[in-house]
Design a protein around this motif. Structure first.
Motif, PDB file in Angstrom:
ATOM      1  N   GLY A  11     -30.551 -36.450  31.146  1.00  0.00           N
ATOM      2  CA  GLY A  11     -30.470 -36.368  32.609  1.00  0.00           C
ATOM      3  C   GLY A  11     -31.789 -36.773  33.244  1.00  0.00           C
ATOM      4  N   GLY A  14     -32.410 -37.850  36.875  1.00  0.00           N
ATOM      5  CA  GLY A  14     -32.135 -36.878  37.938  1.00  0.00           C
ATOM      6  C   GLY A  14     -33.408 -36.329  38.557  1.00  0.00           C
ATOM      7  N   GLN A  15     -33.178 -35.354  39.440  1.00  0.00           N
ATOM      8  CA  GLN A  15     -34.275 -34.766  40.214  1.00  0.00           C
ATOM      9  C   GLN A  15     -35.325 -34.038  39.387  1.00  0.00           C
ATOM     10  OE1 GLN A  15     -34.732 -33.359  43.872  1.00  0.00           O
ATOM     11  NE2 GLN A  15     -32.855 -32.138  43.578  1.00  0.00           N
ATOM     12  N   ILE A  16     -34.857 -33.144  38.518  1.00  0.00           N
ATOM     13  CA  ILE A  16     -35.814 -32.360  37.730  1.00  0.00           C
ATOM     14  C   ILE A  16     -36.550 -33.295  36.771  1.00  0.00           C
ATOM     15  CG2 ILE A  16     -36.113 -30.451  36.090  1.00  0.00           C
ATOM     16  CD1 ILE A  16     -33.668 -29.129  37.373  1.00  0.00           C
ATOM     17  N   ASP A  42     -29.909 -41.067  30.095  1.00  0.00           N
ATOM     18  CA  ASP A  42     -29.014 -40.791  31.226  1.00  0.00           C
ATOM     19  C   ASP A  42     -27.770 -41.646  31.047  1.00  0.00           C
ATOM     20  OD1 ASP A  42     -27.969 -40.246  34.051  1.00  0.00           O
ATOM     21  OD2 ASP A  42     -29.891 -39.177  34.101  1.00  0.00           O
ATOM     22  N   ASN A  46     -26.631 -44.987  35.652  1.00  0.00           N
ATOM     23  CA  ASN A  46     -28.010 -44.707  36.091  1.00  0.00           C
ATOM     24  C   ASN A  46     -29.059 -45.465  35.285  1.00  0.00           C
ATOM     25  OD1 ASN A  46     -27.530 -43.088  38.267  1.00  0.00           O
ATOM     26  ND2 ASN A  46     -27.571 -41.187  37.098  1.00  0.00           N
ATOM     27  N   LEU A  87     -31.359 -31.617  30.515  1.00  0.00           N
ATOM     28  CA  LEU A  87     -31.153 -31.500  31.964  1.00  0.00           C
ATOM     29  C   LEU A  87     -29.833 -32.145  32.363  1.00  0.00           C
ATOM     30  CD1 LEU A  87     -34.630 -32.875  33.207  1.00  0.00           C
ATOM     31  CD2 LEU A  87     -34.045 -30.495  32.744  1.00  0.00           C
ATOM     32  N   GLY A  89     -26.038 -33.305  32.844  1.00  0.00           N
ATOM     33  CA  GLY A  89     -24.750 -32.642  32.910  1.00  0.00           C
ATOM     34  C   GLY A  89     -24.026 -33.049  34.160  1.00  0.00           C
ATOM     35  N   GLN A 111     -23.367 -34.254  22.505  1.00  0.00           N
ATOM     36  CA  GLN A 111     -24.819 -34.336  22.341  1.00  0.00           C
ATOM     37  C   GLN A 111     -25.294 -33.433  21.201  1.00  0.00           C
ATOM     38  OE1 GLN A 111     -26.524 -34.081  26.310  1.00  0.00           O
ATOM     39  NE2 GLN A 111     -25.657 -36.079  26.833  1.00  0.00           N
ATOM     40  N   VAL A 128     -31.053 -26.621  30.137  1.00  0.00           N
ATOM     41  CA  VAL A 128     -31.309 -26.304  31.545  1.00  0.00           C
ATOM     42  C   VAL A 128     -30.034 -26.478  32.373  1.00  0.00           C
ATOM     43  CG1 VAL A 128     -32.710 -26.916  33.574  1.00  0.00           C
ATOM     44  CG2 VAL A 128     -33.708 -27.061  31.269  1.00  0.00           C
ATOM     45  N   ALA A 129     -29.276 -27.527  32.053  1.00  0.00           N
ATOM     46  CA  ALA A 129     -28.096 -27.871  32.860  1.00  0.00           C
ATOM     47  C   ALA A 129     -27.099 -26.722  32.880  1.00  0.00           C
ATOM     48  CB  ALA A 129     -27.439 -29.119  32.303  1.00  0.00           C
ATOM     49  N   ASN A 130     -26.554 -26.467  34.034  1.00  0.00           N
ATOM     50  CA  ASN A 130     -25.622 -25.348  34.195  1.00  0.00           C
ATOM     51  C   ASN A 130     -24.203 -25.691  33.772  1.00  0.00           C
ATOM     52  OD1 ASN A 130     -27.230 -23.238  35.209  1.00  0.00           O
ATOM     53  ND2 ASN A 130     -27.517 -24.428  37.085  1.00  0.00           N
ATOM     54  N   HIS A 186     -27.937 -16.991  33.559  1.00  0.00           N
ATOM     55  CA  HIS A 186     -28.423 -17.700  34.742  1.00  0.00           C
ATOM     56  C   HIS A 186     -27.193 -18.056  35.573  1.00  0.00           C
ATOM     57  CE1 HIS A 186     -30.498 -20.418  37.419  1.00  0.00           C
ATOM     58  NE2 HIS A 186     -29.609 -21.333  37.130  1.00  0.00           N
TER      59      HIS A 186
HETATM   60  P1  NAX Z   1     -29.389 -34.110  38.967  1.00  0.00           P
HETATM   61  O1  NAX Z   1     -27.943 -34.188  39.318  1.00  0.00           O
HETATM   62  O2  NAX Z   1     -30.403 -34.691  39.884  1.00  0.00           O
HETATM   63  O3  NAX Z   1     -29.610 -34.780  37.526  1.00  0.00           O
HETATM   64  C1  NAX Z   1     -28.711 -34.639  36.474  1.00  0.00           C
HETATM   65  C2  NAX Z   1     -28.724 -35.940  35.710  1.00  0.00           C
HETATM   66  O4  NAX Z   1     -27.886 -35.788  34.548  1.00  0.00           O
HETATM   67  C3  NAX Z   1     -28.159 -37.126  36.499  1.00  0.00           C
HETATM   68  O5  NAX Z   1     -29.082 -38.197  36.508  1.00  0.00           O
HETATM   69  C4  NAX Z   1     -26.892 -37.491  35.726  1.00  0.00           C
HETATM   70  O6  NAX Z   1     -26.600 -38.879  35.739  1.00  0.00           O
HETATM   71  C5  NAX Z   1     -27.263 -37.019  34.323  1.00  0.00           C
HETATM   72  N1  NAX Z   1     -26.130 -36.884  33.431  1.00  0.00           N
HETATM   73  C6  NAX Z   1     -24.841 -36.550  33.715  1.00  0.00           C
HETATM   74  N2  NAX Z   1     -24.098 -36.578  32.601  1.00  0.00           N
HETATM   75  C7  NAX Z   1     -24.920 -36.921  31.592  1.00  0.00           C
HETATM   76  C8  NAX Z   1     -24.724 -37.135  30.212  1.00  0.00           C
HETATM   77  N3  NAX Z   1     -23.517 -37.013  29.653  1.00  0.00           N
HETATM   78  N4  NAX Z   1     -25.785 -37.501  29.457  1.00  0.00           N
HETATM   79  C9  NAX Z   1     -27.012 -37.654  30.023  1.00  0.00           C
HETATM   80  N5  NAX Z   1     -27.250 -37.487  31.329  1.00  0.00           N
HETATM   81  C10 NAX Z   1     -26.220 -37.124  32.107  1.00  0.00           C
HETATM   82  O7  NAX Z   1     -29.685 -32.567  38.698  1.00  0.00           O
HETATM   83  P2  NAX Z   1     -31.090 -31.805  38.627  1.00  0.00           P
HETATM   84  O8  NAX Z   1     -31.412 -31.274  39.964  1.00  0.00           O
HETATM   85  O9  NAX Z   1     -32.074 -32.661  37.925  1.00  0.00           O
HETATM   86  O10 NAX Z   1     -30.688 -30.555  37.726  1.00  0.00           O
HETATM   87  C11 NAX Z   1     -30.356 -30.722  36.363  1.00  0.00           C
HETATM   88  C12 NAX Z   1     -29.542 -29.542  35.879  1.00  0.00           C
HETATM   89  O11 NAX Z   1     -30.336 -28.366  35.886  1.00  0.00           O
HETATM   90  C13 NAX Z   1     -28.323 -29.222  36.745  1.00  0.00           C
HETATM   91  O12 NAX Z   1     -27.236 -28.950  35.882  1.00  0.00           O
HETATM   92  C14 NAX Z   1     -28.726 -27.953  37.464  1.00  0.00           C
HETATM   93  O13 NAX Z   1     -27.623 -27.172  37.810  1.00  0.00           O
HETATM   94  C15 NAX Z   1     -29.571 -27.293  36.412  1.00  0.00           C
HETATM   95  N6  NAX Z   1     -30.511 -26.260  36.856  1.00  0.00           N
HETATM   96  C16 NAX Z   1     -30.648 -25.168  36.080  1.00  0.00           C
HETATM   97  C17 NAX Z   1     -31.596 -24.208  36.317  1.00  0.00           C
HETATM   98  C18 NAX Z   1     -31.750 -23.059  35.412  1.00  0.00           C
HETATM   99  O14 NAX Z   1     -32.512 -22.160  35.770  1.00  0.00           O
HETATM  100  N7  NAX Z   1     -31.112 -22.996  34.257  1.00  0.00           N
HETATM  101  C19 NAX Z   1     -32.474 -24.289  37.511  1.00  0.00           C
HETATM  102  C20 NAX Z   1     -32.614 -25.680  38.020  1.00  0.00           C
HETATM  103  C21 NAX Z   1     -31.326 -26.460  38.037  1.00  0.00           C
HETATM  104  O15 NAX Z   1     -30.556 -26.078  39.135  1.00  0.00           O
END
Ligand code: NAX
Length: 330
Positions: A11, A14-16, A42, A46, A87, A89, A111, A128-130, A186
């Protein structure tokens, strides 16, 4: 000079990812003497974005950065990986983990298999991904040869948020506050516990519970402030949190690999061994100390009735998430 470690970030477009990658390249995660090779993964749509992220990373001219791969090929991304930061998801639409499970089980299953086959056998994983705990559990199930203690999930952001809430309430420096706990999941029902937290007041470590002297606040506003902090940031920034999440990822990995300071614990989602009556077979967040790359759950903390209720409710939530995840798998 040390041999470089290979760090996978999924990921990464993405943002993080955008906030995290330069921190890793600077040594904030694995140490300022630890060279790294970064594998960014990614999805295909993307790919172009990922190339842009790679260009900026190269322009950072980081001496520790010995190589960067940007790919949408899971196998290429997982080859030889020592540390995996997951990250990637399916994006969350609602504040409900259950909605997300369906979209993410398939991703984490695939994965996990790629890591199982191509990563270093002692690879350390942070999901990290939810829904982070349940994604980590699926990853563990489908990467059986990776030791179960190597698969963790992130609750450190919630932990750091809880430290900050206490510091603001007592008007002290956050660096003097320690040993809050994030128990369980979480999720929107997450439970920050300050019953065992302390503040370094200069003359010693004093109990946060005694200094605040307001159990009502600790059992209400303190909890909801931490639970809703993500939404509060979205409202203000019109984007979800990224830098604080990236920092907490670095904190989690750094403490795990390089060790927690003496007398300090942190919160990590880890495979339950039955501690505090939490059933084995769940990835549950506990207070842990780390030494030489190994975590251990802090034992013997006194749990009051209020905390027990929250801990059990979060256990039930995770059992339900697991049930839903398995119903899609089998
Ligand atoms: P973004 O949506 O900006 O980035 C996620 C990236 O994952 C995107 O670029 C997307 O194309 C990519 N992606 C999707 N499917 C994929 C796959 N099969 N293989 C590889 N990449 C793939 O989200 P972002 O703000 O960066 O957050 C990432 C994740 O962290 C989210 O799931 C979010 O919910 C989770 N978080 C979890 C936290 C925790 O405390 N556990 C806190 C921060 C965050 O909210």
């Amino acid at each position: 000079e040390k041999d470089p470690l290979i760090v996978l970030v999924t990921g990464a477009a993405g943002q993080i990812g955008y906030a995290l990658l330069p921190m890793i390249a600077r040594g904030a995660m694995l140490g300022r003497d630890q060279p790294v090779i970064i594998h960014m993964l990614d999805i295909e749509p993307n790919a172009e974005t990922l190339i842009g992220v790679k260009m900026e990373l190269m322009d950072g001219a980081f001496p520790l950065l010995k190589g960067v791969i940007a790919t949408s090929d899971v196998i290429e991304a997982c080859k030889g990986v020592d540390v995996a930061i997951m990250l990637g998801g399916f994006p969350h639409r609602k504040d409900d983990n259950k909605d997300l499970i369906f979209s993410n089980v398939a991703i984490y299953k695939a994965q996990a298999s790629a890591l199982e086959q191509h990563a270093d056998p002692d690879c350390k994983v942070l999901v990290v991904a939810n829904p982070a705990n349940t994604n980590a559990l699926i990853l563990k199930e489908y990467a059986p040869s990776i030791p179960e203690e190597n698969i963790t999930s992130l609750t450190r952001l919630d932990h750091n948020r809880a430290l900050n809430q206490i510091a603001e309430k007592l008007n002290v420096n956050v660096g003097d506050v320690k040993n809050v706990i994030i128990w369980g999941n979480h999720s929107s029902n997450l439970y920050p516990d300050a019953n065992h937290a302390t503040v370094n007041t200069g003359v010693g470590h004093e109990s946060v519970k005694e200094l605040i002297d307001d159990d009502h606040w600790l059992n209400t506003n303190f909890i909801t402030n931490v639970q809703t902090r993500g939404q509060t940031i979205v409202k203000a920034r019109r984007l979800s949190c990224a830098s604080s999440a990236a920092i907490s990822v670095c904190d989690h990995m750094r403490d795990w690999i390089l060790g927690t300071p003496t007398g300090t614990w942190v919160s990590m989602g880890v495979y339950s061994d039955g501690s505090y009556g939490i059933q084995p077979g769940l990835i549950y967040s506990f207070p842990v100390t780390c030494e030489k790359g190994e975590w251990s759950i802090v034992q013997g903390l006194k749990i009051d009735e209020f905390a027990r209720g929250k801990m059990d409710a979060l256990q039930r939530e995770l059992i339900e998430e697991k049930r839903v995840a398995y119903s899609y798998l089998h």
